[in-house]
Motif scaffolding. Sequence first.
Motif, PDB file in Angstrom:
ATOM      1  N   LEU A  68     -55.905 -11.941-159.680  1.00 25.66           N
ATOM      2  CA  LEU A  68     -57.130 -11.449-159.043  1.00 25.66           C
ATOM      3  C   LEU A  68     -56.940 -11.301-157.538  1.00 25.66           C
ATOM      4  N   GLU A  69     -56.287 -12.271-156.927  1.00 27.93           N
ATOM      5  CA  GLU A  69     -56.041 -12.198-155.484  1.00 27.93           C
ATOM      6  C   GLU A  69     -55.135 -11.022-155.145  1.00 27.93           C
ATOM      7  N   VAL A  70     -54.093 -10.827-155.968  1.00 23.95           N
ATOM      8  CA  VAL A  70     -53.182  -9.703-155.744  1.00 23.95           C
ATOM      9  C   VAL A  70     -53.938  -8.385-155.826  1.00 23.95           C
ATOM     10  N   TRP A  71     -54.788  -8.247-156.850  1.00 23.19           N
ATOM     11  CA  TRP A  71     -55.507  -6.986-157.011  1.00 23.19           C
ATOM     12  C   TRP A  71     -56.526  -6.778-155.905  1.00 23.19           C
ATOM     13  N   ASN A  72     -57.287  -7.790-155.570  1.00 18.85           N
ATOM     14  CA  ASN A  72     -58.300  -7.633-154.528  1.00 18.85           C
ATOM     15  C   ASN A  72     -57.661  -7.261-153.199  1.00 18.85           C
ATOM     16  N   ASP A  73     -56.506  -7.863-152.873  1.00 17.35           N
ATOM     17  CA  ASP A  73     -55.804  -7.525-151.632  1.00 17.35           C
ATOM     18  C   ASP A  73     -55.307  -6.081-151.678  1.00 17.35           C
ATOM     19  N   TYR A  74     -54.761  -5.690-152.823  1.00 20.95           N
ATOM     20  CA  TYR A  74     -54.225  -4.338-152.947  1.00 20.95           C
ATOM     21  C   TYR A  74     -55.335  -3.297-152.862  1.00 20.95           C
ATOM     22  N   CYS A  75     -56.390  -3.529-153.627  1.00 26.50           N
ATOM     23  CA  CYS A  75     -57.470  -2.550-153.735  1.00 26.50           C
ATOM     24  C   CYS A  75     -58.221  -2.388-152.407  1.00 26.50           C
ATOM     25  N   SER A  76     -58.340  -3.459-151.641  1.00 21.86           N
ATOM     26  CA  SER A  76     -59.108  -3.398-150.404  1.00 21.86           C
ATOM     27  C   SER A  76     -58.356  -2.715-149.270  1.00 21.86           C
ATOM     28  N   ASN A  77     -57.075  -2.459-149.452  1.00 23.79           N
ATOM     29  CA  ASN A  77     -56.272  -1.818-148.413  1.00 23.79           C
ATOM     30  C   ASN A  77     -56.573  -0.315-148.388  1.00 23.79           C
ATOM     31  N   PRO A  78     -57.116   0.213-147.281  1.00 20.62           N
ATOM     32  CA  PRO A  78     -57.473   1.638-147.218  1.00 20.62           C
ATOM     33  C   PRO A  78     -56.281   2.567-147.405  1.00 20.62           C
ATOM     34  N   ARG A  79     -55.069   2.065-147.188  1.00 23.49           N
ATOM     35  CA  ARG A  79     -53.891   2.918-147.352  1.00 23.49           C
ATOM     36  C   ARG A  79     -53.585   3.175-148.825  1.00 23.49           C
ATOM     37  N   HIS A  80     -54.129   2.343-149.693  1.00 26.56           N
ATOM     38  CA  HIS A  80     -53.888   2.511-151.123  1.00 26.56           C
ATOM     39  C   HIS A  80     -55.000   3.349-151.746  1.00 26.56           C
ATOM     40  N   ARG A  81     -54.619   4.260-152.585  1.00 20.97           N
ATOM     41  CA  ARG A  81     -55.594   5.122-153.249  1.00 20.97           C
ATOM     42  C   ARG A  81     -55.604   4.801-154.740  1.00 20.97           C
TER      43      ARG A  81
END
Length: 527
Positions: A68-81
């Motif tokens: 969950l932490e990995v996904w939340n960090d990834y998803c919240s990054n504006p550089r990731h679509r």
Amino acid sequence: MEEVISSYDTLFTEEDIQHLEVHGITQEEALRQIELMRSGTTFQVLEGSASLEYGVISISGEEQPKYLEVWNDYCSNPRHRVVKFVPASGAASRMFQELYSLLPQSEPIAKEQLTPAQTLFFERINDFAFFGELSEACLRNEWSPISKLINNGRYATVAQSLLLKEGMNYGSLPKGLLLFHKYTDKKVRTAAMEHLVEGALYTKNRDGQIYLHFTVSSEHMEMFKSHLDRVRLRVEEQLGVLCNYTLSIQSPSTDTLALNEEGAPFRTKEGKLLLRPGGHGALIHNLNAIEADVIFIKNIDNVIPDHLKGNTILYKKLLGGVLVVVRERIFNYLRLLEKGRVTRAQLEELALFLHKTLCIAIPQKEILGDKELSDRIYHILNRPIRVCGMVRNEGEPGGGPYIVREADGTTSLQILESSQIDKSDGRSVEIWQASSFFNPVDIVCSTIDYKGTPFNLTDFVNERTSFLSEKSYEGEKLITLERPGLWNGAMDRWNTLFVEVPSDTFTPVKTVNDLLRPSHQGVIIND
């Protein structure tokens, strides 16, 4: 149908060729389709059904916080679509098959003459989210309340008001535009709106942006767009997000030909080649056009109301976390292999990763040097990646997760349908029937390589897994060709992981009465 096609001279007229070109189908593609239908598709060689012992991952409660932490960090990054991809072009007519049988009736029908499914529909008609609009449609058409029509046995009139153009036209609309759920403040949601809400709860980035893509039929494009423009305002206000959506249609260039009983191209009474939609596998081209780091795939009818979304959102995030973790490990391995000078110990670690994590086993009989083995593993790892949720098999029709022996001797994880199994092979049938998991089409995937370059997804399609079936057209028999299924042969050469997800995350609506199941009903919070 054993004749080998070697020329177009006797197959296609100039008019045929022009007809194909209008659809964007080359002569070479037409020939390939005919040869495929004449020679037949190939069956998959099964090694076993994927299970918790080997092939299906179960995420423990202790592991969940990490993913969950990995996904939340990834998803919240504006550089990731992150994009949610929803195949939504299918018409809803099959949902109402039981009600269509009422339409020829013009006289009142006794309740005892109704089928069990029809009886359930009318007894609980108030529980459908579309009941309010249906009541208004009945008043417009008959100037009679819906309750009076039912009490007087006018079931056909109610069915007409729901299904036909002079009423709600539900028989011709796609599922995405049907009202699925009602909320306590008298607001209702379509399946498409539920996908917007759901997407906002696990794909929102730090700037509050969410991205969805719907595949729709051309005749419903404007209707879908108008609906999404309207309902996204409610979602944005309710959840504090900015909804971005795109739409695409299944390209006519993915249509397929059919053969008659003699093995020649099937023609209509007017003499034209019959072209048919190529099935959902054709959507690999739509998926290929999506610009994203991570793409979620979920069917249009698999949605639930807000008060039941907990497990769905949790496991979407967990699947995303698993993808990010495994992808980073694969990317690191690929960077290592690209540099060269990999030690034998490192190669053994890589081979173990392939076997334990991706269920890819390189035949032990092959004696490969370090350079050969390194190149082989690099080629295997440098592919699109997908993590697929799997639910316990509770008798739903459809495919499931299996371990397959590939032509090169390696094994892989595949989602298979029954048509891909050789029913004359007792061992394959035994493996097929032993499967304890079912495919709910709950997929998150990565379509970029370790350098950030998008893969060409059509390079990973196994055309030999196309579906052949016997149909009829205007009373004449024909053989049809469907392209490899989107999550079957169209993703045949993807690296795959299967993860167990709870059964309450799978709530499909195949018939209208499925909307009466507890998963689509209950005490619902305000919208």
